[in-house]
Each structure stands twice: as structure tokens, then as C-alpha cells.
Design a protein around this motif. Structure first.
Motif, PDB file in Angstrom:
ATOM      1  N   GLN A  96       0.850  -1.192   0.000  1.00 49.93           N
ATOM      2  CA  GLN A  96       0.000   0.000   0.000  1.00 49.93           C
ATOM      3  C   GLN A  96       0.884   1.238   0.000  1.00 49.93           C
ATOM      4  O   GLN A  96       1.796   1.368   0.820  1.00 49.93           O
ATOM      5  CB  GLN A  96      -0.906  -0.016   1.232  1.00 49.93           C
ATOM      6  N   VAL A  97       0.617   2.167  -0.934  1.00 52.15           N
ATOM      7  CA  VAL A  97       1.403   3.393  -1.046  1.00 52.15           C
ATOM      8  C   VAL A  97       0.440   4.573  -1.111  1.00 52.15           C
ATOM      9  O   VAL A  97      -0.481   4.588  -1.934  1.00 52.15           O
ATOM     10  CB  VAL A  97       2.283   3.380  -2.318  1.00 52.15           C
ATOM     11  N   SER A  98       0.637   5.551  -0.230  1.00 53.26           N
ATOM     12  CA  SER A  98      -0.177   6.763  -0.248  1.00 53.26           C
ATOM     13  C   SER A  98       0.382   7.735  -1.287  1.00 53.26           C
ATOM     14  O   SER A  98       1.589   8.018  -1.293  1.00 53.26           O
ATOM     15  CB  SER A  98      -0.195   7.430   1.127  1.00 53.26           C
ATOM     16  N   VAL A  99      -0.497   8.255  -2.154  1.00 55.07           N
ATOM     17  CA  VAL A  99      -0.055   9.128  -3.250  1.00 55.07           C
ATOM     18  C   VAL A  99      -1.051  10.267  -3.448  1.00 55.07           C
ATOM     19  O   VAL A  99      -2.157  10.255  -2.909  1.00 55.07           O
ATOM     20  CB  VAL A  99       0.073   8.333  -4.576  1.00 55.07           C
TER      21      VAL A  99
ATOM     22  N   THR B 170       4.338  10.052  -4.627  1.00 53.29           N
ATOM     23  CA  THR B 170       4.395   9.600  -3.240  1.00 53.29           C
ATOM     24  C   THR B 170       4.870  10.744  -2.359  1.00 53.29           C
ATOM     25  O   THR B 170       5.404  11.746  -2.842  1.00 53.29           O
ATOM     26  CB  THR B 170       5.359   8.415  -3.081  1.00 53.29           C
ATOM     27  N   ALA B 171       4.711  10.579  -1.052  1.00 53.91           N
ATOM     28  CA  ALA B 171       5.167  11.606  -0.112  1.00 53.91           C
ATOM     29  C   ALA B 171       6.673  11.800  -0.195  1.00 53.91           C
ATOM     30  O   ALA B 171       7.186  12.894   0.061  1.00 53.91           O
ATOM     31  CB  ALA B 171       4.751  11.221   1.308  1.00 53.91           C
TER      32      ALA B 171
ATOM     33  N   SER C 252      -5.631  12.938  -2.441  1.00 58.18           N
ATOM     34  CA  SER C 252      -4.825  11.821  -1.941  1.00 58.18           C
ATOM     35  C   SER C 252      -5.621  10.523  -2.026  1.00 58.18           C
ATOM     36  O   SER C 252      -6.847  10.530  -1.878  1.00 58.18           O
ATOM     37  CB  SER C 252      -4.417  12.070  -0.489  1.00 58.18           C
ATOM     38  N   PHE C 253      -4.922   9.438  -2.242  1.00 58.56           N
ATOM     39  CA  PHE C 253      -5.560   8.117  -2.259  1.00 58.56           C
ATOM     40  C   PHE C 253      -4.466   7.070  -2.093  1.00 58.56           C
ATOM     41  O   PHE C 253      -3.277   7.398  -2.051  1.00 58.56           O
ATOM     42  CB  PHE C 253      -6.347   7.884  -3.556  1.00 58.56           C
ATOM     43  N   ASP C 254      -4.865   5.815  -1.973  1.00 54.63           N
ATOM     44  CA  ASP C 254      -3.914   4.718  -1.818  1.00 54.63           C
ATOM     45  C   ASP C 254      -3.805   3.917  -3.108  1.00 54.63           C
ATOM     46  O   ASP C 254      -4.810   3.584  -3.735  1.00 54.63           O
ATOM     47  CB  ASP C 254      -4.346   3.781  -0.690  1.00 54.63           C
TER      48      ASP C 254
ATOM     49  N   TRP D 237      -2.280   0.318  -4.635  1.00 56.17           N
ATOM     50  CA  TRP D 237      -1.837  -1.008  -4.238  1.00 56.17           C
ATOM     51  C   TRP D 237      -0.981  -1.576  -5.370  1.00 56.17           C
ATOM     52  O   TRP D 237      -1.406  -1.621  -6.522  1.00 56.17           O
ATOM     53  CB  TRP D 237      -3.025  -1.911  -3.951  1.00 56.17           C
TER      54      TRP D 237
END
Length: 338
Positions: A282-285, A303-304, A323-325, A327
Motif C-alpha cells: 500500500q502506497v499513499s499518493v 508519493t510523499a 490523496s488516495f492509496d 496497491w
């Protein structure tokens, strides 16, 4: 049918081919895909017999064809500029090779009419080729190449002079005509969309070498190296030590990274939902941009840590700046040694 073993070639000190090894099976279409200057046309000219100074072996049905003159190989050639005879009609252009073989007028007429039907040019027998559209000229050139029933058909950027929309249409038509005729063919192009549409197998070339040799879907889904991935338009390629994406290395077992210098995150391996949490990260972007392509979206997110990721999804219920995740599937992470 055709076997190429360790073929190398140079123009003076400039090496154009480096130990190229390939095979072509009966009834197969092999596409040589790569950027300009990578050696595609040189290899085609060697197979055709137009270049004879090379190292290695080119064998047809087990026999070395180096001593065989080009005109005795019974290979058909089709080029980007079509090379039609402007002073001859459509029918006479198609019949040219048959007349040189000494066939009688009746047999030539039957063969020409059959080919006109096959390439969709019925009724244009007496047309001046200069009055034809680009697509029609391409069909005449193809019919002329098919007329003598070649053992092997070779096409060098045959759609390169046409606009993109016409190329897409004619690529599919070309494949259908070649398959219907039961021919083996070698097709040269720099256009990956064209190659996907035409080929049974791709040989992706770079600087005289074959970097990957496989079915089109295999080449796209599992590029063999960073060059192939970049050439196919994939930009998610990172150095193995890049701290912005270090957390993704854990998706693959440690031995997969032995000797790896870069790695790809395949754009088709990312989604907005965890299909299988054990096999994905899971990557927050934040969404940077999105383009609707009809049946899917091409999008870019950051990404952050500052890494930019391109991906493709069928649905994208997110606005630019939100923002969203994401996968990322384990199989989407591909380490490359070179």
C-alpha cells in the motif's frame, strides 16, 4: 524454417549487429522492433542477400544461404516508400514479378485478379498508381510482393509513411492477409503498437543486439531489461538504491535483487483496491494528472517521498490534487541486472 546464428556485421568501424541469434518458424510473423539505427534493416538486408559481408550463419530449411544470390532466394520485399513503378497501372505493378518469371498472360491475369481481391482493390486494375491514396498504394505494394508466392515475405517499415489512424487499421489487415496466404514473414518497425498488432513474436533490438525475443504479450508484461521497458514507454524505473521507493523492495524475495541495478514497477500492476493484501504493498499518493483513453485512464501520482508513478486503471474516482492509496502487486516489481 529460418535460423540466424551469431550474426555480426559492421560498416567500417561502426558495428551494426552483434551476435544476433533468432529463429522463424513456418507460417510465423516475426517482428524486429527497435529505434532507428539499432540494426533492424541491416539484418533484413542480410537475410535478403543484399548484404553479404557478415559473420555468422543464416540458414533456410537447414541450408546456409550465403552463397545464394538475392534473386534466387524467392523472398518478397516490401519497403516504406512502396517502390511502385509510376508509369505502370495497378495491375501491371502487381504483375511485374510474374512477367519476369515468364508466366503466360492468362496465368498472370488470374493471379493478379486473385491478389486484387485479397488486398481489397477489386476494379482498380487499370488505375494509375499515382492517383491512389497512401493506403491503396500500400496494398498494391503488398500484392506485388505476394504475387510470386515468396518463400519468405520481408517488410521494412511498410506503414511508416502513413498517418497513425491508417497505420492501426492497415496493421491488422496486413496480419490477416499474410496469415490467409500462409506465409512466413519478417516485419521491421519502430512502432510498438504496430508490432503488437502484427507479430506472433517480437525481437526487440538495441545497438545491434537482441534484448528480448518473445511473444508480444510476454514482452509487454515481463520486459527483460530496463531498455525494453523504456522503449515500450514505461517510466517507473528506479535505481535499486533509490530511497523514495525502498519500501517496495520487500515485495520480492531477496535473491531476486542479486546484481540488480534498476527495477521497474509495471504500470499495469497497480490498482486502487487491495485485491490480495498479502501480495501487494500500500502506497499513499497524490494524483498529479489523468487522461481518459476510452476504456481506461492513464494517470500519474506522486508519493510523499517524491517518487512519480505512472499507472493505468479502468476507473479513477479521484480528482487531480486528491490523496488516495495505490496497491502495487508483487509481480509488478521487476529487478533488472542491466
Amino acid at each position: 524454417m529460418l535460423r540466424i546464428e551469431r550474426v555480426s556485421h559492421a560498416y567500417g568501424e561502426i558495428v551494426s549487429l552483434r551476435d544476433v541469434t533468432l529463429t522463424l518458424d513456418e507460417g510465423e510473423i516475426l517482428c524486429l522492433l527497435g529505434p532507428s539505427g539499432c540494426g533492424k534493416t541491416t539484418l533484413l538486408r542480410i537475410i535478403a542477400g543484399l548484404e553479404t559481408e557478415y559473420r555468422g550463419l543464416v540458414a533456410l530449411e537447414g541450408a546456409d544461404i550465403r552463397p545464394m544470390p538475392a534473386h534466387q532466394r524467392q523472398f518478397g520485399l516490401m519497403f516504406q516508400d512502396f517502390a511502385l513503378f509510376p508509369h505502370l497501372s495497378v495491375a501491371d505493378n502487381i504483375a511485374y514479378g510474374l512477367k519476369r518469371k515468364g508466366l503466360d498472360r492468362k496465368r498472370i491475369g488470374v493471379r493478379v485478379q486473385s491478389l486484387l481481391e485479397r488486398v481489397g482493390l477489386e476494379g482498380l486494375d487499370e488505375r494509375d498508381v499515382a492517383s491512389l491514396s497512401g493506403g491503396q498504394k500500400q496494398r498494391v505494394a503488398l500484392a506485388r510482393s505476394l504475387a510470386p508466392n515468396p518463400r519468405l515475405l520481408m517488410l521494412d517499415e511498410p506503414l511508416g509513411s502513413l498517418d497513425a489512424q491508417l497505420r492501426d487499421q492497415l496493421a491488422l489487415e496486413l496480419r490477416g492477409i499474410i496469415k490467409e496466404a500462409g506465409l512466413s514473414a519478417i516485419y521491421v518497425t519502430h512502432d510498438q503498437r504496430e508490432a503488437y498488432a502484427v507479430a506472433d513474436r517480437l525481437a526487440v533490438m538495441d545497438e545491434g543486439s537482441v534484448r528480448q525475443h518473445a511473444a508480444p504479450r510476454r514482452v509487454y508484461m515481463r520486459p527483460a531489461c530496463a531498455f525494453v521497458a523504456r522503449f515500450l514507454g514505461m517510466s517507473n524505473i528506479f535505481a535499486t538504491g533509490d530511497s523514495r521507493v525502498a519500501n517496495l523492495r520487500g515485495l520480492r524475495e531477496d535473491d531476486a535483487w542479486t546484481g540488480a541495478k534498476t527495477f521497474l514497477i509495471h504500470p499495469s500492476g497497480m490498482s486502487l483496491s487491495p485485491a490480495d493484501a498479502e501480495l501487494a504493498a500500500q502506497v499513499s499518493v497524490i494524483l498529479d494528472q489523468a487522461v481518459f483513453r476510452g476504456g481506461y485512464f492513464d494517470a500519474t501520482a506522486s508519493t510523499a517521498a517524491g517518487a512519480s508513478l505512472d499507472f493505468s486503471v479502468k476507473d479513477l474516482p479521484v480528482a487531480v490534487g486528491e490523496s488516495f492509496d495505490l496497491w502495487i502487486a508483487r509481480d509488478a516489481v521487476m529487478p533488472f541486472v542491466d
